[in-house]
Design an enzyme around this catalytic site. Sequence first.
Site, mmCIF file in Angstrom:
data_model
loop_
_atom_site.group_PDB
_atom_site.id
_atom_site.type_symbol
_atom_site.label_atom_id
_atom_site.label_comp_id
_atom_site.label_asym_id
_atom_site.label_seq_id
_atom_site.Cartn_x
_atom_site.Cartn_y
_atom_site.Cartn_z
ATOM 1 N N THR A 131 8.243 -26.824 -34.784
ATOM 2 C CA THR A 131 9.106 -27.686 -35.588
ATOM 3 C C THR A 131 10.564 -27.488 -35.196
ATOM 4 O O THR A 131 10.929 -26.442 -34.649
ATOM 5 C CB THR A 131 8.903 -27.328 -37.077
ATOM 6 O OG1 THR A 131 9.981 -27.851 -37.842
ATOM 7 C CG2 THR A 131 8.895 -25.819 -37.308
ATOM 8 N N ASP A 132 11.399 -28.470 -35.539
ATOM 9 C CA ASP A 132 12.842 -28.289 -35.312
ATOM 10 C C ASP A 132 13.450 -27.299 -36.308
ATOM 11 O O ASP A 132 14.576 -26.835 -36.120
ATOM 12 C CB ASP A 132 13.580 -29.641 -35.378
ATOM 13 C CG ASP A 132 13.417 -30.380 -36.705
ATOM 14 O OD1 ASP A 132 12.646 -29.910 -37.575
ATOM 15 O OD2 ASP A 132 14.061 -31.432 -36.876
ATOM 16 N N GLU A 133 12.686 -26.976 -37.373
ATOM 17 C CA GLU A 133 13.246 -26.127 -38.438
ATOM 18 C C GLU A 133 13.513 -24.702 -37.978
ATOM 19 O O GLU A 133 14.234 -23.962 -38.645
ATOM 20 C CB GLU A 133 12.320 -26.144 -39.667
ATOM 21 C CG GLU A 133 12.101 -27.549 -40.174
ATOM 22 C CD GLU A 133 11.468 -27.639 -41.545
ATOM 23 O OE1 GLU A 133 11.581 -26.694 -42.322
ATOM 24 O OE2 GLU A 133 10.852 -28.684 -41.819
ATOM 25 N N TYR A 157 8.669 -20.554 -44.187
ATOM 26 C CA TYR A 157 7.881 -21.412 -43.276
ATOM 27 C C TYR A 157 8.492 -21.412 -41.882
ATOM 28 O O TYR A 157 7.801 -21.158 -40.886
ATOM 29 C CB TYR A 157 7.821 -22.841 -43.834
ATOM 30 C CG TYR A 157 7.435 -23.887 -42.799
ATOM 31 C CD1 TYR A 157 6.145 -23.924 -42.269
ATOM 32 C CD2 TYR A 157 8.368 -24.836 -42.347
ATOM 33 C CE1 TYR A 157 5.796 -24.874 -41.310
ATOM 34 C CE2 TYR A 157 8.020 -25.791 -41.403
ATOM 35 C CZ TYR A 157 6.738 -25.811 -40.883
ATOM 36 O OH TYR A 157 6.390 -26.739 -39.935
ATOM 37 N N LYS A 161 6.946 -20.004 -38.297
ATOM 38 C CA LYS A 161 6.774 -20.829 -37.085
ATOM 39 C C LYS A 161 7.580 -20.233 -35.929
ATOM 40 O O LYS A 161 7.124 -20.212 -34.777
ATOM 41 C CB LYS A 161 7.219 -22.276 -37.344
ATOM 42 C CG LYS A 161 6.348 -23.062 -38.309
ATOM 43 C CD LYS A 161 4.931 -23.317 -37.815
ATOM 44 C CE LYS A 161 4.853 -24.276 -36.641
ATOM 45 N NZ LYS A 161 3.447 -24.599 -36.302
#
Length: 349
Positions: A131-133, A157, A161
Site C-alpha cells: 500500500t502507499d500507506e 496496519y 505492511k
Amino acid sequence: MNSLLITGGAGFIGTNLVHHLAAVTDHRIVVLDALTYSGDLSGIGPLIKSGRIEFIEGDVAAPETVTHVFARHQVDRVIHLAAESHVDRSIADAEQFLRTNITGTYVLLEAARAAWPDKDPATTRFVHVSTDEVFGDLGAQDAPFGANDRYRPSSPYAASKASSDHLARAWQRTYGLPVMVTHCGNNYGPWQFPEKLIPLMILNAKDGAELPVYGDGRQIRDWIHVDDHCSALRYVLERGTPGHTYLIGANCERTNIGLVEQICDRVDQALQRPAGSARALIRHINDRPGHDQRYAVDASTTHALGWRAAHTPETAMAGVIEWYLDHDRWCENIRSGEYRGWYRSQYSS
Ligand code: NAD
Ligand code: TYD
C-alpha cells in the site's frame, strides 16, 4: 501443470483480480484464503463451480498448509494479497495484523524459496501487494510518493505492511527470490467490505443513516478503481523486473469530504430523492488517531511497463453506487457473516 497462487482471493481486490485474470489469461489459478470477516465466496463462487479456478480455505501464516499448496499445485507464480486491511481495526487491536501481514508473508516467502530452488525469474515470480500507506503522509506541497521514498508508517496496519515489504525485499536480495513489491493508493469498486469509506457512505446514505466523517474531512486520498489496480498487477506479474518496486495510482487526489459530497449527490439522484437529502446526514466526528493527512502516488514506475489507469471517481462512481444499491443483500450478508458457512460447504476443497 503449474499454477498461479492468489492469496486473499476471496477479499475485495482478490475477487476482482481473480475475475480479471480468469478472463484475460490462461493461468491455472489457485486461491488460498482463510475466509475471515472480509472474505466471501459469492464473488468467485461461479468460477469455482465451473472449474476455472480452485479454492483452498487456509491460513497463509500456517506453514504446513502453505507448503502443501505449493507442492500439490506446483505453484510457480504468486500474487500475495491476503492481509488484515482496515486501519481502524488495527488501531483497536493490532495483534491479528502482525500475525497475518508479517508472519503470513514470511511463511509464503519461505515456501516459495523452498519450492523454487532455481529462482528463475523467467519461470517463477512473487508479487507482494502493498500500500502507499507505508510512506506515511504528505504535506500539501510535497511531491507524490516515489519508489525510493523513506518508510514512515503511521498506523499499526501500515506498520505491519511495511514490515512485510521489508521481508519481501530481504528475501529478494539475500536469497535471490524473484520478488516485486507494489504500492497502490486507495481502491474503490464492487465487493469491498462496507467498513471502508466509499461503500459505507453509499449504504448509509441509502439507509438514511449518519455519514461519519473523521475530523474536518480535508484529508486527501489518491483513489483508484479496483479494475485499474487489477490490470496493473497483471502488468507487473507479466512485465515487471524482480527486485523492482511499482507504484500504482490513477492521479486522482480527492478530499474525503469532497468525495462524500459527490457520493451523497449521486445517491440522491439514483434514488430520485430531493437534492441535499444525503448531505444533511454528514456528521463530523472525532478524528482517527494518527490520521494521515495526504496520500499521492507517482505511478511512473508502472507507466513504464505500458500500463495506464482508465477510470476516475467522476467517471466510475455512478456505476459503483449502482452496484452497491443492487447488491444490498450481499452487503447485509457479508456484514453479518450469514453466507459464509453455506458458501464454504459449497465450494471448499
Ligand atoms: P480485504 O480485507 O477485502 O481482503 C483480505 C482477504 O484476505 C480476505 O478474503 C480475507 O479472508 C483474507 N485473509 C485475511 N487473513 C488471512 C489469512 N491469515 N490467511 C489467508 N487469507 C486471509 O482486503 P483488500 O482491500 O482486498 O486488500 C487486499 C490487499 O491489498 C492487502 O494486502 C492490502 O494491504 C492491499 N491493498 C489494499 C488497498 C485498498 O484500498 N483496499 C490499497 C493498497 C493495497
Ligand atoms: P478507509 O476507507 O478506511 O481507508 P484508509 O484508512 O486505508 O485510507 O478511509 C479512507 C479515508 O476516509 C481516511 O482518511 C479515513 C476516512 N474515513 C472517514 O472519514 N469516515 C469513515 O467512516 C471511514 C471508514 C473513513
